[in-house]
Motif scaffolding. Structure first.
Motif, PDB file in Angstrom:
ATOM      1  N   GLU A  63       5.776  -7.375   0.090  1.00 37.51           N
ATOM      2  CA  GLU A  63       5.041  -8.406   0.825  1.00 37.51           C
ATOM      3  C   GLU A  63       4.144  -7.767   1.878  1.00 37.51           C
ATOM      4  N   MET A  64       4.654  -6.741   2.544  1.00 39.00           N
ATOM      5  CA  MET A  64       3.839  -6.066   3.542  1.00 39.00           C
ATOM      6  C   MET A  64       2.646  -5.363   2.891  1.00 39.00           C
ATOM      7  N   ILE A  65       2.886  -4.685   1.745  1.00 35.09           N
ATOM      8  CA  ILE A  65       1.796  -4.016   1.033  1.00 35.09           C
ATOM      9  C   ILE A  65       0.744  -5.037   0.620  1.00 35.09           C
ATOM     10  N   LYS A  66       1.196  -6.203   0.199  1.00 37.06           N
ATOM     11  CA  LYS A  66       0.261  -7.261  -0.196  1.00 37.06           C
ATOM     12  C   LYS A  66      -0.608  -7.689   0.973  1.00 37.06           C
ATOM     13  N   LYS A  67      -0.034  -7.717   2.179  1.00 37.69           N
ATOM     14  CA  LYS A  67      -0.775  -8.152   3.358  1.00 37.69           C
ATOM     15  C   LYS A  67      -1.891  -7.181   3.733  1.00 37.69           C
ATOM     16  N   VAL A  68      -1.656  -5.875   3.524  1.00 36.23           N
ATOM     17  CA  VAL A  68      -2.658  -4.886   3.935  1.00 36.23           C
ATOM     18  C   VAL A  68      -3.582  -4.490   2.791  1.00 36.23           C
ATOM     19  N   ASP A  69      -3.288  -4.949   1.587  1.00 37.05           N
ATOM     20  CA  ASP A  69      -4.123  -4.627   0.428  1.00 37.05           C
ATOM     21  C   ASP A  69      -5.478  -5.319   0.558  1.00 37.05           C
ATOM     22  N   VAL A  75      -4.733  -0.876  -3.220  1.00 42.31           N
ATOM     23  CA  VAL A  75      -3.454  -0.559  -3.853  1.00 42.31           C
ATOM     24  C   VAL A  75      -3.571  -0.624  -5.371  1.00 42.31           C
ATOM     25  N   SER A  76      -3.004   0.412  -6.024  1.00 40.89           N
ATOM     26  CA  SER A  76      -2.868   0.425  -7.482  1.00 40.89           C
ATOM     27  C   SER A  76      -1.384   0.560  -7.813  1.00 40.89           C
ATOM     28  N   TYR A  77      -0.856  -0.337  -8.643  1.00 41.97           N
ATOM     29  CA  TYR A  77       0.548  -0.298  -9.035  1.00 41.97           C
ATOM     30  C   TYR A  77       0.656   0.516 -10.324  1.00 41.97           C
ATOM     31  N   LEU A  78       1.267   1.704 -10.237  1.00 43.16           N
ATOM     32  CA  LEU A  78       1.322   2.642 -11.353  1.00 43.16           C
ATOM     33  C   LEU A  78       2.761   3.082 -11.606  1.00 43.16           C
ATOM     34  N   ASP A  79       2.974   3.685 -12.788  1.00 42.15           N
ATOM     35  CA  ASP A  79       4.269   4.324 -13.024  1.00 42.15           C
ATOM     36  C   ASP A  79       4.261   5.691 -12.348  1.00 42.15           C
ATOM     37  N   ARG A  80       5.422   6.343 -12.300  1.00 34.15           N
ATOM     38  CA  ARG A  80       5.558   7.587 -11.542  1.00 34.15           C
ATOM     39  C   ARG A  80       4.591   8.672 -12.028  1.00 34.15           C
ATOM     40  N   GLU A  81       4.522   8.891 -13.335  1.00 33.79           N
ATOM     41  CA  GLU A  81       3.688   9.967 -13.861  1.00 33.79           C
ATOM     42  C   GLU A  81       2.209   9.727 -13.574  1.00 33.79           C
ATOM     43  N   SER A  82       1.762   8.492 -13.773  1.00 35.79           N
ATOM     44  CA  SER A  82       0.347   8.183 -13.531  1.00 35.79           C
ATOM     45  C   SER A  82       0.006   8.322 -12.053  1.00 35.79           C
ATOM     46  N   ALA A  83       0.932   7.897 -11.180  1.00 34.71           N
ATOM     47  CA  ALA A  83       0.690   7.991  -9.743  1.00 34.71           C
ATOM     48  C   ALA A  83       0.601   9.444  -9.291  1.00 34.71           C
ATOM     49  N   GLU A  84       1.502  10.293  -9.799  1.00 37.91           N
ATOM     50  CA  GLU A  84       1.485  11.699  -9.411  1.00 37.91           C
ATOM     51  C   GLU A  84       0.236  12.399  -9.930  1.00 37.91           C
ATOM     52  N   GLU A  85      -0.224  12.035 -11.118  1.00 39.50           N
ATOM     53  CA  GLU A  85      -1.461  12.596 -11.645  1.00 39.50           C
ATOM     54  C   GLU A  85      -2.653  12.163 -10.795  1.00 39.50           C
ATOM     55  N   LEU A 116      -1.559   5.792   6.128  1.00 42.09           N
ATOM     56  CA  LEU A 116      -0.444   5.489   5.224  1.00 42.09           C
ATOM     57  C   LEU A 116       0.894   5.663   5.931  1.00 42.09           C
ATOM     58  N   SER A 117       1.008   6.721   6.724  1.00 40.01           N
ATOM     59  CA  SER A 117       2.242   6.947   7.470  1.00 40.01           C
ATOM     60  C   SER A 117       2.500   5.827   8.470  1.00 40.01           C
ATOM     61  N   THR A 118       1.422   5.319   9.077  1.00 38.09           N
ATOM     62  CA  THR A 118       1.559   4.216  10.035  1.00 38.09           C
ATOM     63  C   THR A 118       2.035   2.942   9.351  1.00 38.09           C
ATOM     64  N   VAL A 119       1.539   2.700   8.124  1.00 33.84           N
ATOM     65  CA  VAL A 119       1.984   1.519   7.370  1.00 33.84           C
ATOM     66  C   VAL A 119       3.486   1.597   7.100  1.00 33.84           C
ATOM     67  N   LEU A 120       3.942   2.760   6.667  1.00 35.67           N
ATOM     68  CA  LEU A 120       5.375   2.917   6.398  1.00 35.67           C
ATOM     69  C   LEU A 120       6.195   2.800   7.680  1.00 35.67           C
ATOM     70  N   SER A 121       5.695   3.354   8.775  1.00 37.84           N
ATOM     71  CA  SER A 121       6.404   3.255  10.061  1.00 37.84           C
ATOM     72  C   SER A 121       6.519   1.803  10.508  1.00 37.84           C
ATOM     73  N   SER A 122       5.474   1.015  10.250  1.00 42.77           N
ATOM     74  CA  SER A 122       5.513  -0.399  10.617  1.00 42.77           C
ATOM     75  C   SER A 122       6.600  -1.128   9.850  1.00 42.77           C
ATOM     76  N   TYR A 123       6.722  -0.819   8.552  1.00 46.54           N
ATOM     77  CA  TYR A 123       7.775  -1.459   7.767  1.00 46.54           C
ATOM     78  C   TYR A 123       9.150  -1.053   8.291  1.00 46.54           C
ATOM     79  N   GLU A 124       9.324   0.230   8.586  1.00 44.19           N
ATOM     80  CA  GLU A 124      10.620   0.697   9.084  1.00 44.19           C
ATOM     81  C   GLU A 124      10.967   0.040  10.421  1.00 44.19           C
TER      82      GLU A 124
END
Length: 370
Positions: A63-69, A75-85, A116-124
């Motif tokens: 929900e938070m990611i949706k708010k800042v998207d 934001v792109s929703y990917l699987d692990r391999e595609s995201a790492e590539e 990005l780090s600030t977004v995660l800190s806000s959620y935490e």
């Protein structure tokens, strides 16, 4: 007028002093603009491209990611391999792994990674509140996010130069202007040495002339002040017109600060120039003191004044470079002008106090040794 003219010619021939008083601040301002170029232009901000890998359902985080998207992030929703590539190819700046305890992986250090780090800190920070709210009052989550957004706008949006969004990197440019004012000490030092008969042969010849000593001192002060005042005005014009940093909203007040700061720098230099110290020692003294005071005013580390304000606030009132920088703040940023006038009064007291002391050092001196 003849003496005034020739003293101007003598001062302008001191090319090293002209370099430190004019060209070095111009070069440093250019480097600052290059370093902070993207940050200074808030209208050039683009959402940070981010990948989200969902390994476990976490409604609050999503929900938070949706708010800042769309505003802060793309934001792109990917699987692990595609995201790492995508991260390796720098198509995205970071990857959020969505699970019970969300995590972040970035490709380096920079402004986008910091966001990005600030977004995660806000959620935490709000995570525990959201979990409790989801269990007891899920209908209130939407209102909670709205309240956070409103608070952010209310408490972090500032009015700035020319009515544009205020940027904290301007701290460095205010400290740079303070340094430019202080670097008038090099010209003042040379003029002081040429007025103290126990320091230079030229000063000894001037001392035996029938010209009134106070008039000679006033001439030197006027010459040094005029040269440095013009140097700082050129820097001010370069910052505004050349580098696109809007400082013209309160031009009259800026000129007053620059004038008092230039007078302070030159008078301090004249005071040092009259001291019976080896020439290398004088240069070391003026350079070291100027750089230390400007460092404490935020030239090398923008938050230094705030650090001092939290621990030894009286130091910010006693440091003339910090007073100059604060005067720019109160004039251009803060709504209350009382702080501006207070710092202007402190700066005036410093300027005229050191000027008077320099006069006392030079007037009616008698030298038994020459």
């Amino acid at each position: 007028m003849t003496q005034l003219r020739y003293r101007f010619i003598q001062a302008l021939r001191l090319r090293t002093n002209i370099f430190w008083g004019l060209f070095f601040p111009l070069a440093l301002a250019t480097l600052f603009r290059i370093a902070f170029g993207g940050i200074l232009s808030s209208e050039n901000f683009e959402p940070v491209k981010t990948a989200v890998v969902i390994t476990e359902e976490n409604k609050e985080f999503l929900e938070m990611i949706k708010k800042v998207d769309g505003e802060t992030l793309t934001v792109s929703y990917l699987d692990r391999e595609s995201a790492e590539e995508a991260l390796r190819s720098e198509e995205v700046s970071g990857i959020f792994y969505c699970d019970e305890s969300p995590s972040l992986v970035v490709s380096g250090n920079g402004m986008q990674q910091t966001i990005l780090s600030t977004v995660l800190s806000s959620y935490e920070e709000y995570g525990a509140i959201l979990e409790e709210m989801a269990e007891e009052h899920p209908e209130r989550i939407e209102a909670f996010w709205e309240s956070i957004g409103n608070d952010t706008v209310q408490y972090t949006r500032s009015v700035s130069l020319g009515g544009k969004t205020y940027n904290v990197t301007l701290e460095y440019f205010f400290a740079l202007l303070a340094m430019a004012c202080f670097f008038g000490c090099y010209t003042g030092q040379a003029l002081g040495e040429q007025s103290a008969a126990n320091v230079s042969p030229l000063a000894a010849r001037r001392a035996v002339s029938p010209r009134h000593k106070l008039l000679s001192v006033l001439t030197d002060m006027f010459v040094g002040f005029t040269i440095q005042f013009l140097n700082v005005l050129i820097l001010l014009a370069y910052l505004d017109w050349g580098l696109g940093i809007d400082l013209s909203a309160h031009l009259g007040g800026m000129i007053v600060i620059v004038a008092l700061g230039s007078l302070l720098g030159v008078s301090f230099g004249i005071l040092v120039g009259t001291m019976n110290v080896k020439e290398g020692g004088k240069v070391l003294l003026t350079t070291a003191l100027s750089l230390v005071l400007c460092f404490l005013a935020g030239l090398m580390y923008g938050s230094m004044k705030q650090v001092i304000e939290n621990s030894v606030p009286i130091l910010n009132r006693l440091n003339p470079a910090a007073v100059i920088s604060d005067a720019f703040y109160y004039l251009n940023v803060y709504e209350d002008k009382a702080g501006y006038y207070l710092r202007l009064a402190i700066l005036a007291a410093y300027s005229f106090g050191i000027t008077a002391l320099a006069f006392i050092m030079l007037r009616r001196e008698r030298y038994d040794s020459i």
